[in-house]
Design a protein around this motif. Structure first.
Motif, mmCIF file in Angstrom:
data_model
loop_
_atom_site.group_PDB
_atom_site.id
_atom_site.type_symbol
_atom_site.label_atom_id
_atom_site.label_comp_id
_atom_site.label_asym_id
_atom_site.label_seq_id
_atom_site.Cartn_x
_atom_site.Cartn_y
_atom_site.Cartn_z
ATOM 1 N N LEU A 242 0.844 -1.207 0.000
ATOM 2 C CA LEU A 242 0.000 0.000 0.000
ATOM 3 C C LEU A 242 0.874 1.250 0.000
ATOM 4 N N ARG B 2 4.152 -3.331 6.795
ATOM 5 C CA ARG B 2 4.270 -2.769 8.140
ATOM 6 C C ARG B 2 2.896 -2.425 8.708
ATOM 7 N N THR C 69 4.102 -3.996 -4.973
ATOM 8 C CA THR C 69 5.364 -3.890 -4.228
ATOM 9 C C THR C 69 6.472 -3.430 -5.182
ATOM 10 N N ILE D 218 9.515 -3.681 -7.760
ATOM 11 C CA ILE D 218 9.595 -4.638 -8.870
ATOM 12 C C ILE D 218 10.216 -5.975 -8.456
ATOM 13 N N GLY E 8 4.190 -3.222 -11.785
ATOM 14 C CA GLY E 8 5.631 -3.045 -11.979
ATOM 15 C C GLY E 8 5.950 -2.254 -13.244
ATOM 16 N N SER E 9 6.951 -1.383 -13.136
ATOM 17 C CA SER E 9 7.268 -0.468 -14.236
ATOM 18 C C SER E 9 7.979 -1.129 -15.411
ATOM 19 N N HIS F 189 0.819 -1.762 -15.795
ATOM 20 C CA HIS F 189 1.732 -0.681 -15.391
ATOM 21 C C HIS F 189 1.056 0.671 -15.627
ATOM 22 N N PRO F 190 0.651 1.332 -14.537
ATOM 23 C CA PRO F 190 0.060 2.665 -14.724
ATOM 24 C C PRO F 190 1.149 3.707 -14.960
ATOM 25 N N ALA G 272 1.692 6.628 -14.061
ATOM 26 C CA ALA G 272 1.386 7.711 -13.134
ATOM 27 C C ALA G 272 2.387 7.613 -12.001
ATOM 28 N N LEU H 106 13.700 2.858 -6.893
ATOM 29 C CA LEU H 106 12.893 2.550 -8.075
ATOM 30 C C LEU H 106 13.760 2.673 -9.332
HETATM 31 P P1 NAP Z 1 6.318 2.699 -2.603
HETATM 32 O O1 NAP Z 1 5.474 3.907 -2.402
HETATM 33 O O2 NAP Z 1 7.643 2.639 -1.959
HETATM 34 O O3 NAP Z 1 5.456 1.430 -2.160
HETATM 35 C C1 NAP Z 1 5.971 0.120 -2.108
HETATM 36 C C2 NAP Z 1 5.088 -0.703 -1.210
HETATM 37 O O4 NAP Z 1 5.636 -2.013 -1.113
HETATM 38 C C3 NAP Z 1 4.996 -0.167 0.206
HETATM 39 O O5 NAP Z 1 3.674 -0.266 0.638
HETATM 40 C C4 NAP Z 1 5.901 -1.068 1.008
HETATM 41 O O6 NAP Z 1 5.451 -1.287 2.317
HETATM 42 C C5 NAP Z 1 5.808 -2.350 0.245
HETATM 43 N N1 NAP Z 1 7.063 -3.097 0.439
HETATM 44 C C6 NAP Z 1 8.309 -2.639 0.310
HETATM 45 N N2 NAP Z 1 9.211 -3.574 0.598
HETATM 46 C C7 NAP Z 1 8.483 -4.648 0.919
HETATM 47 C C8 NAP Z 1 8.827 -5.934 1.344
HETATM 48 N N3 NAP Z 1 10.115 -6.300 1.499
HETATM 49 N N4 NAP Z 1 7.839 -6.811 1.589
HETATM 50 C C9 NAP Z 1 6.551 -6.452 1.456
HETATM 51 N N5 NAP Z 1 6.153 -5.226 1.069
HETATM 52 C C10 NAP Z 1 7.109 -4.349 0.810
HETATM 53 O O7 NAP Z 1 6.566 2.423 -4.152
HETATM 54 P P2 NAP Z 1 5.622 2.694 -5.406
HETATM 55 O O8 NAP Z 1 6.096 3.918 -6.084
HETATM 56 O O9 NAP Z 1 4.197 2.601 -5.004
HETATM 57 O O10 NAP Z 1 6.039 1.471 -6.327
HETATM 58 C C11 NAP Z 1 5.405 0.227 -6.235
HETATM 59 C C12 NAP Z 1 5.380 -0.403 -7.608
HETATM 60 O O11 NAP Z 1 4.749 0.489 -8.525
HETATM 61 C C13 NAP Z 1 6.760 -0.736 -8.195
HETATM 62 O O12 NAP Z 1 6.738 -2.019 -8.744
HETATM 63 C C14 NAP Z 1 6.947 0.314 -9.285
HETATM 64 O O13 NAP Z 1 7.694 -0.175 -10.374
HETATM 65 C C15 NAP Z 1 5.528 0.613 -9.695
HETATM 66 N N6 NAP Z 1 5.300 1.949 -10.233
HETATM 67 C C16 NAP Z 1 5.829 3.043 -9.598
HETATM 68 C C17 NAP Z 1 5.604 4.294 -10.144
HETATM 69 C C18 NAP Z 1 6.159 5.535 -9.486
HETATM 70 O O14 NAP Z 1 6.331 6.541 -10.164
HETATM 71 N N7 NAP Z 1 6.447 5.540 -8.215
HETATM 72 C C19 NAP Z 1 4.819 4.452 -11.302
HETATM 73 C C20 NAP Z 1 4.269 3.305 -11.881
HETATM 74 C C21 NAP Z 1 4.514 2.058 -11.342
HETATM 75 P P3 NAP Z 1 5.571 -0.194 3.495
HETATM 76 O O15 NAP Z 1 4.824 1.003 3.057
HETATM 77 O O16 NAP Z 1 4.901 -0.871 4.644
HETATM 78 O O17 NAP Z 1 7.028 0.059 3.679
#
Ligand code: NAP
Length: 279
Positions: free
Chosen positions: A8, A32, A65, A67, A91-92, A115-116, A118, A225
């Motif tokens: 989340l 967490r 989560t 990637i 995942g991106s 893959h959004p 955003a 990331l």
């Molecule tokens: P984020 O805000 O850091 O969220 C990652 C989530 O994964 C957090 O809720 C975290 O939990 C959880 N997590 C991290 N390590 C973990 C572990 N070891 N075990 C279980 N859960 C774990 O990252 P995000 O930007 O949302 O990215 C998540 C995904 O979206 C990635 O695959 C990324 O490629 C994709 N994505 C990202 C973007 C972007 O611009 N950020 C855009 C499109 C797609 P806690 O909060 O409890 O630490």
């Protein structure tokens, strides 16, 4: 329909908020306790758990989560997936995830990669926004193994977030994002580090205005990331990086030789293409 979201953070939290708004029943799975509490308090989820077993009643599961954890989360949840469940991810990069996921997904359960397009510089649940996906492209992958019915249901759910679906194969996806997302990150970081390496960097920082800020915005993103992007999309990133270096060298040569008409033509070409995208 019950939808489970694993992770989340920025993307998973925003998705939870958007799906709740669209009146789905949302189950959140976090790493967490604090994240779970924040999501429950914000009413982004109907129920939450720290255990993957919570996906049992879900008709659809989004893995949100980092990637490098997506496949291990999928493996771990397999015993709990109900028959007919549709699993997707955000995942991106897509080639490695989709090919492996299609190998391990059991019969009677369906995987469709997603893959959004955003994001923002801030991550984690605190940064999640209900409208993050509004009017943004949401890639969905289609391969020979994709179950068309599952893809259709996923498209309908994704549309409720306000996103626009775009279906393509994982290889094309990775090339497209290498050019419009991963190359800009490399360029942005290199640009910032170039300035940071100058002896007059203090004066440069004080004077930096909107041009520098806009060109380098994504250098302020999550470094973790970025590492995941470059390591899981190496081939496509190197391909577009090579093309970019040629383009930069061409400009360098024209500046050296003072070919002003050619410089103007290159800048006009860039302006026209960019204006055709953003108006
Ligand atoms: P984020 O805000 O850091 O969220 C990652 C989530 O994964 C957090 O809720 C975290 O939990 C959880 N997590 C991290 N390590 C973990 C572990 N070891 N075990 C279980 N859960 C774990 O990252 P995000 O930007 O949302 O990215 C998540 C995904 O979206 C990635 O695959 C990324 O490629 C994709 N994505 C990202 C973007 C972007 O611009 N950020 C855009 C499109 C797609 P806690 O909060 O409890 O630490």
């Amino acid at each position: 329909m019950k939808i489970a979201i694993i992770g989340l953070g920025l993307i998973g939290g925003s998705l939870a908020k958007a799906l709740k708004k669209a009146e789905f029943y949302v189950i959140g799975v976090a790493r967490r306790e604090e994240t779970l509490d924040a999501a429950l308090k914000a009413e982004a989820i109907d129920e939450g758990s720290l255990e993957l077993e919570a996906v049992k009643p879900a008709d659809m599961i989004f893995i949100c989560t980092p990637i490098n954890l997506i496949l291990s989360e999928l493996k771990e949840m397999i015993p709990y997936l109900k028959k007919g469940a549709i699993v997707s991810d955000v995942g991106s990069t897509k080639q490695a995830i989709v090919s492996q996921a299609e190998k391990i997904i059991p019969k009677g359960v369906f995987f469709v990669g997603g893959h959004p397009m955003a994001g923002k510089e801030k991550v984690k649940f605190e940064a999640a926004e209900v409208d993050l996906f509004k009017d943004k492209v949401w890639f969905l992958t289609k391969t020979r193994k994709t179950k068309v019915g599952a893809l259709k249901v996923l498209e309908e759910v994704v549309e409720t977030t306000g996103a626009k679906n775009l279906t393509l194969d994982p290889q094309t996806h990775d090339l497209v994002v290498a050019a419009i997302s991963h190359l800009p990150l490399a360029v942005s970081a290199a640009l910032v580090n170039t300035v940071a390496g100058q002896s007059k960097k203090e004066l440069m920082s004080q004077s930096a205005a909107s041009g520098f800020r806009d060109t380098t915005r994504i250098a302020s993103g999550d470094p973790e990331l970025g590492v995941d992007l470059f390591s899981t999309n190496k081939k496509a990133v190197l391909k577009v990086l090579d093309a970019y270096k040629k383009s930069l060298t061409q400009i360098e040569k024209l500046i050296k030789t003072g070919k002003l008409a050619k410089i103007r033509a290159i800048l006009e070409k860039a302006k026209n293409f960019r204006d055709s995208i953003y108006g």
